[in-house]
Design a protein around this motif. Sequence first.
Motif, PDB file in Angstrom:
ATOM      1  N   GLU B  95       0.855  -1.190   0.000  1.00 21.03           N
ATOM      2  CA  GLU B  95       0.000   0.000   0.000  1.00 21.03           C
ATOM      3  C   GLU B  95       0.894   1.244   0.000  1.00 21.03           C
ATOM      4  O   GLU B  95       1.920   1.256   0.672  1.00 21.03           O
ATOM      5  CB  GLU B  95      -0.854   0.034   1.276  1.00 21.03           C
ATOM      6  N   PRO B 377      -4.145   4.806 -17.546  1.00 23.58           N
ATOM      7  CA  PRO B 377      -4.656   4.621 -16.182  1.00 23.58           C
ATOM      8  C   PRO B 377      -3.519   4.257 -15.229  1.00 23.58           C
ATOM      9  O   PRO B 377      -2.570   3.564 -15.643  1.00 23.58           O
ATOM     10  CB  PRO B 377      -5.622   3.445 -16.324  1.00 23.58           C
ATOM     11  N   ALA B 378      -3.627   4.726 -13.995  1.00 27.84           N
ATOM     12  CA  ALA B 378      -2.555   4.456 -13.030  1.00 27.84           C
ATOM     13  C   ALA B 378      -2.574   2.992 -12.607  1.00 27.84           C
ATOM     14  O   ALA B 378      -1.551   2.406 -12.288  1.00 27.84           O
ATOM     15  CB  ALA B 378      -2.715   5.364 -11.818  1.00 27.84           C
ATOM     16  N   ASN B 379      -3.760   2.420 -12.622  1.00 22.45           N
ATOM     17  CA  ASN B 379      -3.924   1.050 -12.159  1.00 22.45           C
ATOM     18  C   ASN B 379      -3.499   0.055 -13.250  1.00 22.45           C
ATOM     19  O   ASN B 379      -4.069   0.031 -14.339  1.00 22.45           O
ATOM     20  CB  ASN B 379      -5.407   0.873 -11.805  1.00 22.45           C
ATOM     21  N   GLU B 380      -2.498  -0.757 -12.931  1.00 18.69           N
ATOM     22  CA  GLU B 380      -1.960  -1.694 -13.923  1.00 18.69           C
ATOM     23  C   GLU B 380      -3.048  -2.658 -14.406  1.00 18.69           C
ATOM     24  O   GLU B 380      -3.108  -2.992 -15.581  1.00 18.69           O
ATOM     25  CB  GLU B 380      -0.806  -2.507 -13.319  1.00 18.69           C
ATOM     26  N   ALA B 381      -3.895  -3.082 -13.465  1.00 16.22           N
ATOM     27  CA  ALA B 381      -4.912  -4.060 -13.832  1.00 16.22           C
ATOM     28  C   ALA B 381      -5.868  -3.495 -14.878  1.00 16.22           C
ATOM     29  O   ALA B 381      -6.292  -4.203 -15.793  1.00 16.22           O
ATOM     30  CB  ALA B 381      -5.683  -4.506 -12.600  1.00 16.22           C
ATOM     31  N   SER B 382      -6.184  -2.195 -14.771  1.00 16.01           N
ATOM     32  CA  SER B 382      -7.112  -1.659 -15.760  1.00 16.01           C
ATOM     33  C   SER B 382      -6.439  -1.483 -17.128  1.00 16.01           C
ATOM     34  O   SER B 382      -7.086  -1.558 -18.156  1.00 16.01           O
ATOM     35  CB  SER B 382      -7.774  -0.362 -15.279  1.00 16.01           C
ATOM     36  N   GLU B 391      -0.987 -10.268 -16.884  1.00 19.30           N
ATOM     37  CA  GLU B 391       0.000  -9.500 -16.124  1.00 19.30           C
ATOM     38  C   GLU B 391       1.404  -9.625 -16.724  1.00 19.30           C
ATOM     39  O   GLU B 391       2.113  -8.629 -16.893  1.00 19.30           O
ATOM     40  CB  GLU B 391      -0.008 -10.035 -14.686  1.00 19.30           C
TER      41      GLU B 391
END
Lengths: 357, 516
Positions: B95, B377-382, B391
């Motif tokens: 986190e 997007p900052a989120n890798e998953a998105s 991944e």
Amino acid sequence: MLVEAIIIKCSLNIKGERTNSSIYHILQGKKSIQTVQDIHMYQLESYYGIFRSLTKGVFDKKINGLINEGMLQQVFGTEAFYTVSKTGEEWLDQQKKSNSMINYFNGLNYYGVTDVFIERLILLIQTITNTKMNHFNFIPVIDKTPAENWVKNVYHKKKTRETEVLGTIFNELKRLLHDISDEEAEMFVDRLTSYKNYGMNIYQLAAKYDFTSEDVQLQLTGITHRLLDLIHRTKSDFPFMSYILRDISAGGYLTNSADKTYNFFKSGFSIEKIAQVRQLKENTIYDHIVEIALYDLNFPISHFVNEANQEKIIKAVRSTKSYKLKDIKQLVDEDITYFQIRLVLAHSKNLQKQVIK
Amino acid sequence: MKQHQSLEESLKTYFGYTSFRTGQKEIIKDIMNGKDILGILPTGSGKSICYQLPAKLLEGITIVVSPLISLMIDQVKQLKAANFKEVIALNSFMEPVERNIVYQNLHRYKLIYISPELLQKQELQKKLVQLNINLFVIDEAHCISQWGHEFRPDYLKLNTIIERLDNPTVLALSATAALDVQDDISKALKRPTITKHIYPMDRDNITFCVQEVSHDHEKISILHQLLSDYHVPALIYFTSRKAAENTAQLLSVKNPSKRIAFYHGGMEQIDRITIQQQFMNDQLDVVCCTSAFGMGINKSNIHLVIHYHLPPQLESYIQEVGRAGRDGASSVGLLLISPNDVYLPRSIIEKELPSPEDIGVIFQQLLNYFKSGEKLPANEASIENMFQLNEVQWRFLRNQLEEHGMIDTGKIKYDKDIWIAAYHSIGNLINERKLVKKNKLNEMVQWVFEKDCLRKNLYKGFQSTYSPAAYHCCSNCGFTFSEWSPVETKQNVKNSLSWESKLKKLLLIGEGYEAK
Ligand SMILES: [Zn+2]
């Protein structure tokens, strides 16, 4: 089939008035005003947050399964609203007879308490049995810092008295577990880890007891709720369990932001002032206040709505069947705000029951 | 360096071991003298002690780069359990709040594990250059080589970071590195004179056995038979998680007297640790697992390692089968092969990297993004979701896009010529990687269908000689199970205690538990 039974139970109460994701949010324990209002409105407090790790994917699979079995049926002309079919209702009745577990849950009451309690207990047993045997080199089965810190603290206080502590834990657990079925007690014990004896993980329990891994997780939560009920009923009979529970605060279930607002509120700040200091909109602070009132039974809502207006709102709620804010608003004096109505709704946890009976 | 204690004494003090295993002491001595080392030590030889002990003894901080996040986390847990507290694993799953606190306090640690991706981040590098780093360890160093079985582009940038950190002592470690890979490692690290400590990986107490079957259900009946005949701790390796789960269940029914569980990377950390520890504690007889299992596990009496599926390359096979017989006792590595088995690893190779068509579509999407002026997007998953990549595929591509200057901290930079060049270069790289993997798989397949001695041919690409078999050699040299008589563990008695007696036992109530 426990997850399925609980989904049916929720759908039965909701009567197709909410989408099925609202059930997901209830089980998963979403911290939103909508969800908490839903649980009060549909008397689903017991199931709130009982499956924190439930994923939407698994939930959707269960819903589809229930639709295919003909237990849930789509509300005509909608996409995600479902009611329970006759088959579903009959099936639930059977399940209730064969599985007492459905009645064990007490989700809202133990939200934020369940996991902390069980993590502390499991880690404490692992720690004390190992140190008693002078074995300090073990891999903890719970890797959460708050539980670790708590156990460390207790360990330092009790480290010369391991045998005594273990004896007390045994006596209290024995008495508690005798109050549930033998199979449930065995499952609870199978999960515990002690010196040179690692407990079963959820997949192993699933294989041993022939449940799905999701049902195992729910069963364990249900058992814990049951134990917590028993402990709370006669605290003096379970001094050690009460000691584990002593400092677990209920505050754990407020969102961080609402928690901050609450702290300001407790130190005497007004809504305007809190909004100013926190650089948030006043409406956001109002939302926080409603959230706080949802969880904290002792929240002084009369600070925002006087008793007379509370009465008026409750009366209006009783005369509307729809339970919609708009409808209630039309039945009360014009100077009563939406915020005040939401606050009263949030605070009056037994309102819905009174309305129905 | 603390000179008053011998290395043996320090080993005892800090880790509780009374003696070094092969290679450890030589490597540690050289490290303490500031020599750069390439250490090739077979699986299970205690590679990690080679840096954990120096980390304790050296002044300053030791950094370990490892691509295996779950292994890092396991090691940190084990070190903490062994009272080595100044240790932490940094990875991109932390986190932000937690990471901030840790970053402020990095100087308090002696040993810091870092994933290669995270090490590329400027934020972290800036923190690291302020620290006194004395030892830089590259675990799984074969990842640095394009010819290695697990090439990680991030590893090629390690040299730059080592320079930025003012050239601390370097320790490159691997369990399996063929000769060309060893050369690649010293080249990529710009250390042509690196001191090599190479230890042979062949295991004379393991008997190799390949068995052809016509169908999967034949595999099951072989497993069932073996588990009925022998009571030895066993591992069964699978390529797919689902197969591991299903087979564990099936075998539990067929062999009710055996305690069988499954283990794979899709399980929660805590559920995995449980299985590892139960197996170590002899609470389990058989673990059906994927390649995620075994790293960092230290159980000496595994006497049977079975491969239900074909491993993708000899390197993996050598590592996995090498978990058998650490105690030196007679052990068997059995590989089951059916005619269709080669298709599974082939399709994995095809899917491992994005296809050239994927790249074309993604470049178009990137261009649209650029034109709209938005950041990624900052989120890798998105992002993975947007490009429909998994991944591993996205990690590979992001690395390439950064390399070619097409993206920089989420911002897209457009230059037509650069993009065209990048498109071709990435396409070539993908084809090259696939070719390497296919060749590796072919080597594996060739070995499986080898008519000559399996032992001789398993190790030939890695070392020039090998020891003769201590027990039985291999199925091509005439071994059959009928002649195998391993050291067996006690047959467990099924525990039918009531819950109350179980609870009593596990809370150590009653006679027989030493009181303090
Ligand atoms: Zn041979």
